[in-house]
Design a protein around this motif. Structure first.
Motif: not given
Lengths: 187, 120
Positions: B44-60
């Motif tokens: 998501l960071r590299a290909e979609a350019g979404l600068n998500l924080a490390e702890g964002t992905i697991y709750p989602l």
């Protein structure tokens, strides 16, 4: 799950995460901790320091709250019980405008229903001074000591008025709570 | 406004804008094949350019799994390696992806046209 090459800083952070998730059922809690552990150790293997690995997740209690919030809201929506819905809203009043507005609205409806209930009881005790009054101050339900200042428009139908107030407050209160919890769950 | 404050404000606006897109992008990553959390985050960071924080992905991921849009299983890929939790789309998740993608195309097309309009 622990490993021989465990890192004390990472393990301390994960232990705090486990404590913060203690209200969650055990398998779910352990799953979250294990997954976070796997993530952090993979970051360490790729060259991050333990401090950098835990820093990305923030404080363990704040990180845990993201899961607890979701569990709380989906639990309330699943049960649809008034107490669960109200509890989920009340726990967010200090950090969500939606929760605050819904809570105040439900509180107003509760006061209205309580007024209806009190009027029904008072009609038995003091029927002359109890009613649905219209006067200079507008509408109000309950007891009125000065009969010259307002007129009772309900008469002996005050029981019906009281029951309608209670039922309407319950229905609207429930709709408000459901709508607010759904809105919060979507965020 | 200092340069740093301007940059913080821009970052905040960007974060708000991207937050709502994270779910769509995540479902899209899982369209091809199952992935584990760290892999999803890096893509998501590299290909979609979404600068998500490390702890964002697991709750989602947790929320999507609970909603029945994804299913997960723990896998150990090599002897002695740490297990990883892999996520895959369910049929319901695929249907949701199609709906969200159509909605995004509609919104982005009309908003793009609005923002690019002439100087009225």
């Amino acid at each position: 799950m622990t490993y021989a090459n465990s890192n004390p800083e990472v393990e301390a952070w994960l232990r705090k995460l486990g404590w913060a998730l203690s209200r969650m059922p055990s398998p779910e809690r352990e799953g979250i901790v294990d997954e976070t552990r796997a993530h952090m150790y993979e970051r360490l293997a790729r060259g991050l320091t333990p401090a950098q690995a835990v820093e990305g997740f923030g404080r363990p209690d704040a990180y845990a709250r993201k899961f607890m919030d979701e569990m709380d809201l989906s639990g309330a929506l699943g049960s649809q019980r008034g107490g669960d819905l109200l509890g989920a809203i009340a726990r967010r009043v200090h950090r969500s405008l939606i929760a605050l507005v819904a809570f105040v609205a439900v509180l107003c409806l509760f006061c209205l229903a309580a007024g209806g209930a009190v009027a029904m009881v008072m009609e038995v005790v003091d029927p002359v001074h109890t009613g649905l009054w219209v006067g200079e101050a507008g509408f109000f339900i309950g007891t009125n000591d000065d009969l010259s200042r307002a007129k009772d428009i309900a008469g002996d139908k005050i029981y019906v008025v009281g029951a309608v107030l209670i039922a309407a407050s319950y229905v609207f209160g429930r709709l408000i709570l459901l709508g607010a919890v759904r809105a919060l769950a979507r965020r | 406004m200092t340069g740093e404050t301007k940059s913080d404000a821009a970052e905040s606006r960007r974060a708000q804008l991207l937050k709502g897109l994270a779910e769509l992008a995540l479902l899209s990553v899982l369209k091809e094949c199952p992935h584990y959390g760290l892999e999803i985050l890096d893509r998501l960071r590299a290909e979609a350019g979404l600068n998500l924080a490390e702890g964002t992905i697991y709750p989602l991921l947790h929320r999507l799994e609970k909603a029945g849009l994804t299913k997960a299983e723990w896998r150990i890929e090599e002897a002695g390696a740490r297990p990883r939790k892999y996520y895959a789309l369910t049929d319901e998740g695929r249907a949701e992806l199609v709906e969200q993608q159509a909605e995004w195309s509609r919104v982005s097309a009309s908003l793009g046209a609005f923002l690019e309009r002439g100087g009225e």
